[in-house]
Scaffold this active site. Sequence first.
Site, short mmCIF file in Angstrom:
data_model
loop_
_atom_site.label_atom_id
_atom_site.label_comp_id
_atom_site.label_asym_id
_atom_site.label_seq_id
_atom_site.Cartn_x
_atom_site.Cartn_y
_atom_site.Cartn_z
N ASP A 7 0.86 -1.19 0.00
CA ASP A 7 0.00 0.00 0.00
C ASP A 7 0.90 1.23 0.00
O ASP A 7 1.59 1.52 0.99
CB ASP A 7 -0.89 -0.05 1.24
N VAL A 8 0.92 1.96 -1.13
CA VAL A 8 1.79 3.14 -1.25
C VAL A 8 0.92 4.39 -1.41
O VAL A 8 0.14 4.50 -2.36
CB VAL A 8 2.78 2.99 -2.41
N GLU A 9 1.06 5.32 -0.46
CA GLU A 9 0.29 6.56 -0.44
C GLU A 9 1.13 7.66 0.19
O GLU A 9 2.13 7.39 0.87
CB GLU A 9 -0.99 6.40 0.38
N TRP A 10 0.69 8.90 -0.01
CA TRP A 10 1.18 10.00 0.83
C TRP A 10 0.24 10.10 2.01
O TRP A 10 -0.97 10.20 1.83
CB TRP A 10 1.20 11.32 0.08
#
Length: 378
Positions: A257-260
């Site tokens: 899970d890649v997010e800012w």
Amino acid sequence: MRIFGVVSFVLAALCLAGCSSTSSVDALQVPSNETTSSVVRPSAPVTKAVRTVDTETTVEAASMSGAARIKPPAPLLDEDNARPDENSRPGDENSRPFGLAEEETVAFPAPDLPDSVEPPVEAAALVSPPKRLSRAAPAMLAIPVTRYAFRDAKPINFGRSSPRHLAVHGVDVSRWQGDINWGKLRAQGANFAYIKATDGGDHLDPMFMRNWRGADAAGLKRGAYHFFYWCRTAGEQADWFIRNVPRVEGALPPVIDVEWNGDSSCRRRPSREKVLEKMQVFMDKLERHYGQRPIIYTSPDFYRDNLRGAFPDYAFWLRAVAAHPSKVYPGRKWLFWQYSGSGLSHGVRGRVDLNVFHGDERQWRAWLGGGQMVADAD
């Protein structure tokens, strides 16, 4: 006088012997009917016992030069086998005394051997080994798909591209969903669940293992996801995930899970090149361990900044709660669509994220069976 007495004694003994039974002497000349644990192997390998018309037993001994037929002596019986089974028939397996050489069950030709050499004994397989399921087998064994029955606190009209037109729906959960009734969630249309396991290099979701077991017990296909933390090395985070997420057959591929995250204590936003490098290190390590290529989950802003055109050989799980993924992520092929963050179900108190698989039921089963699939963008 003494000689006469000795002679008289010998004559008397002979007379007495002549008048007594000779059964004890005969008994010494007849083989005993008792069996012992000392079984003498036959001089040639015994392969098959058959009954002739006159019910005599013959034994066929196979050799490289041909088959010779011998008539064996009557079998020795112990007390338990003193009488043959009245229900047994000639040639029956049950009619043979228990414990006779297992060579009788193996009918392989044996090479000629010198008399001084022990004939080889082939091991007999009493039970066939279980068949290993092929990679595609789980698709055929998948449980029926449960149809969509969720409600939404903030429904969106997606028009003709509504997720309701797709067959296989599921959820993603974490500690924030509390104590989940997985049976009710399954009945309302959750066919799969992605469960938060870890984030960073030292945090484990306290509900992970409970949710992991509960989803499986209720019949959902389950997978685990890791929330990537940009202030730790990729290797540390991969090790942490591997340490906490079991490698089990039938689990869905792991997810990164890649997010800012504006709420995170880590304010670092690496360059695109660094982001892609860290992701690749993490995903490679997981793929080596689990034997499955990880799926990438992302949100619109992070995708715009880092992932356009990247990782074409990876499956994507895209968040798009206001429009179809084809409009939010133009040109990107996707496998899962997170279409709502406000789903309602009797199995969860509060709201739950709703997701759908990009394909029909047949494609879902094929994908579960190991078929590589990256759906089209539309």
